[in-house]
Design a protein around this motif. Structure first.
Motif, mmCIF file in Angstrom:
data_model
loop_
_atom_site.group_PDB
_atom_site.id
_atom_site.type_symbol
_atom_site.label_atom_id
_atom_site.label_comp_id
_atom_site.label_asym_id
_atom_site.label_seq_id
_atom_site.Cartn_x
_atom_site.Cartn_y
_atom_site.Cartn_z
ATOM 1 N N ARG A 522 0.814 -1.218 0.000
ATOM 2 C CA ARG A 522 0.000 0.000 0.000
ATOM 3 C C ARG A 522 0.850 1.273 0.000
ATOM 4 N NH1 ARG A 522 -2.931 1.978 3.215
ATOM 5 N NH2 ARG A 522 -4.346 2.884 1.684
ATOM 6 N N LEU A 523 2.145 1.124 -0.042
ATOM 7 C CA LEU A 523 3.025 2.290 0.005
ATOM 8 C C LEU A 523 2.659 3.303 -1.081
ATOM 9 C CD1 LEU A 523 5.530 3.351 1.536
ATOM 10 C CD2 LEU A 523 6.947 2.194 -0.163
ATOM 11 N N ARG A 524 2.380 2.813 -2.269
ATOM 12 C CA ARG A 524 2.084 3.708 -3.399
ATOM 13 C C ARG A 524 0.740 4.404 -3.258
ATOM 14 N NH1 ARG A 524 0.546 -0.540 -8.292
ATOM 15 N NH2 ARG A 524 -0.585 -2.066 -7.019
ATOM 16 N N ALA A 525 -0.121 3.909 -2.359
ATOM 17 C CA ALA A 525 -1.473 4.455 -2.240
ATOM 18 C C ALA A 525 -1.604 5.516 -1.153
ATOM 19 C CB ALA A 525 -2.461 3.315 -1.961
ATOM 20 N N ILE A 526 -0.554 5.770 -0.397
ATOM 21 C CA ILE A 526 -0.627 6.752 0.679
ATOM 22 C C ILE A 526 -0.875 8.139 0.089
ATOM 23 C CG2 ILE A 526 0.655 7.883 2.530
ATOM 24 C CD1 ILE A 526 2.124 5.275 3.001
ATOM 25 N N ARG A 527 -1.828 8.833 0.641
ATOM 26 C CA ARG A 527 -2.185 10.155 0.121
ATOM 27 C C ARG A 527 -1.224 11.216 0.644
ATOM 28 N NH1 ARG A 527 -5.023 14.405 2.207
ATOM 29 N NH2 ARG A 527 -5.865 15.875 0.661
ATOM 30 N N ILE A 528 -0.838 12.112 -0.260
ATOM 31 C CA ILE A 528 -0.044 13.280 0.112
ATOM 32 C C ILE A 528 -1.007 14.374 0.573
ATOM 33 C CG2 ILE A 528 1.656 14.977 -0.651
ATOM 34 C CD1 ILE A 528 2.678 12.101 -0.840
ATOM 35 N N ALA A 529 -0.930 14.753 1.838
ATOM 36 C CA ALA A 529 -1.839 15.769 2.362
ATOM 37 C C ALA A 529 -1.336 17.181 2.087
ATOM 38 C CB ALA A 529 -2.021 15.577 3.866
#
Length: 540
Positions: A522-529
């Protein structure tokens, strides 16, 4: 000068002396302190900013190999195999067949009479037996000039109208101008020298469209959304107009990234290039860093233009080509090294790696430099012996980790075969040998997104879901280092960015989730806030 203290659920600093914290104090655009809040009270009066209290902060991502062309190329038609989202948020479906490609060209051809139709991203390697020639383009659009950049940007195809307009239809036998069965140019042009005839006919060099303020602003916006705070343009001709545009955007208070342009060595005779780059140093600022030179050697493996050693391409395809004679490429290394400048050298095939290691060794023998940080870029295919040699020579590596996902299946089946494809992008081996290592996207060749690039290095999965070279996987911690402090080191900026340490720029990326707590997949799916540049917040 006021102090602002940002709080977070967790702050990953990349500082080995203080790996984690909950608060970071900022004054004057730089990090003033890091630690728990109670340890920062002695800094003086401060404003506590808790908007990220439930989020995770890392040093701002450093993209060490991409191109400002990412900010300009979307004004042209996208023809890539994979779905892709443009800077406006529009999703473009991938082109899965030659017929789909031709139909998309026809739909886009409603232009003023005679105006060229330019497209990009097409990747013939995904269409078995297909080479995009003038006949296929003529069938789609014959009445106006058509230019299609391939995904690698090392090859382009044109239709018959464009061939005639450029005069290249009469240049059979020139390297890079490919021929059909009739012995005449077939519309495929490989590498930079062959492409320049098309640029001259168009009246513009598409690679010089980075010399636009609008392109650089768009580039910065794309980078910000991906969590990047320091970004390279690793092929900039540094024309007068280009330098002026770089200086203008970097001087704007709201520009969200630090820019690191690398001058294209092949655009200048070496003596003029050295002088120009040295002159640019006086224009460096906190958000604009000159000093790098980019040297193009070979092409791309998936485009069959990379230079490969025995046994060559797995499917028997002829060897690739050089962007300049090998002896000229070696001389560029000697000239720029002697001038005290740092080289970033495009090397895809192992023959290109050999040539450049030879040149660097000769340069170091003649003019020893203990901290040169010359960096091999992409370096997709390098043997263990050459890795050991690179380590001995003090060479850095910046590997194209996204390549594993986008072209890993192709390399397994066609270009490299089973055994050699396992050492594509040998990241773990490089780190075991102590080689300073970064990873990159090469945007717009693949989408700009350091968390996706890190995911590629950790999971090593191809687009089909197959695992490729699992012994070369990185841990999450190692992958995050390669997109922060590791990349900063290769740019000679690790004293300024890449970690959250007192005295460095207060550049941060804010994540919705903790990359150390989510499953690696899921590393690639983390949202940049949000990102923070010099203490200034840019929320997504």
């Amino acid at each position: 000068m006021s102090i602002r203290i940002f709080s977070a659920r967790r702050i990953v600093t990349m500082d080995p002396s203080l790996p984690e914290a909950t608060h970071v104090a900022v004054r004057g655009g730089k990090v003033l302190g890091v630690g728990p809040l109670e340890e920062l009270h002695d800094l003086g009066d401060y404003e506590l900013d808790e908007r990220f209290a439930d989020k995770v902060i890392l040093p701002g991502f450093v993209e060490g190999h991409s191109h400002a062309l990412e900010g300009a190329i979307w004004k042209y038609l996208y023809l890539g195999y994979f779905p892709r989202t443009d800077p406006t948020g529009r999703l473009w479906e991938g082109v899965k067949s030659l017929a789909q490609m031709q139909q998309r060209l026809r739909q886009a051809a409603a232009l003023p009479a005679g105006e060229p139709l330019v497209a990009w991203g097409f990747d013939p390697v995904y269409f078995d037996g297909v080479r995009l020639d003038k006949r296929a383009l003529d069938e789609a659009v014959g009445e106006r000039p058509v230019v299609v950049f391939h995904a690698s940007l090392h090859v382009l195809s044109v239709n018959s109208t464009m061939l005639r307009l450029s005069g290249l239809d009469r240049h059979a036998g020139v390297e890079g101008i490919m021929l059909g069965a009739d012995g005449c140019p077939n519309g495929e042009l490989q590498e930079m020298a062959a492409m320049h005839g098309i640029f001259e006919a168009l009246g513009r060099n598409l690679f010089e469209e980075v010399s636009s303020v609008d392109a650089l602003r768009a580039y910065g916006a794309v980078a910000r959304r991906a969590g990047v705070t320091t970004i390279t343009d690793l092929y900039n001709p540094l024309t007068d107009a280009g330098i002026a545009a770089l200086r203008e955007v970097a001087a704007a208070d709201d520009y969200p990234v630090r820019l690191v342009p690398a001058m294209s060595a092949l655009a200048w005779p070496a003596d003029q290039g050295v002088a120009r780059l040295q002159a640019c140093s006086e224009w460096s600022t906190e958000r604009l860093h000159f000093g790098l030179v980019k040297l193009m050697t070979d092409g791309s493996i998936q485009g069959y233009t990379a230079r490969m050693k025995w046994p060559g391409y797995h499917d028997g395809h002829p060897n690739g080509m050089w962007n300049a004679p090998p002896e000229a490429l070696q001389q560029f290394v000697l000239d720029y090294h002697q001038a005290g400048l740092q080289l970033h050298i495009h090397t895809n095939g192992d023959e290109a790696v050999d040539l450049m290691l030879d040149a660097i060794e000769e340069a170091l023998t003649l003019w020893p430099r203990p901290d040169h940080r010359h960096t091999l870029q992409h370096c997709q295919f390098i043997s263990q012996a050459k890795l050991r040699r690179a380590a001995k020579l003090g060479v850095c590596l910046n590997m194209f980790a996204n390549h594993i996902y986008y072209w890993g299946d192709i390399h397994r089946e066609r270009t490299l075969g089973y055994a050699r494809s396992r050492r594509l992008e040998p990241l773990a081996s490089a780190l075991r040998l102590g080689i300073p290592t970064a990873i990159h996207s090469d945007a717009p060749v693949t989408p700009l997104g350091p968390l996706f690039t890190a995911w590629c290095a950790v999971e090593r999965r191809t687009a089909s879901g197959a695992e490729l070279g699992t012994h070369e996987r990185l841990s999450v911690a190692q992958a995050l280092h390669t997109i922060t402090l590791g990349a900063a080191y290769t740019l000679r900026l690790d004293h300024l960015v890449g970690s959250l340490e007192v005295g460095k720029y207060a550049d941060m990326v804010v994540l919705d989730e903790d990359p150390f707590e989510v499953a690696p997949d899921r590393l690639r799916a983390i949202r940049i806030a949000a990102t923070v540049l010099g203490g200034r917040v840019h929320e997504n």
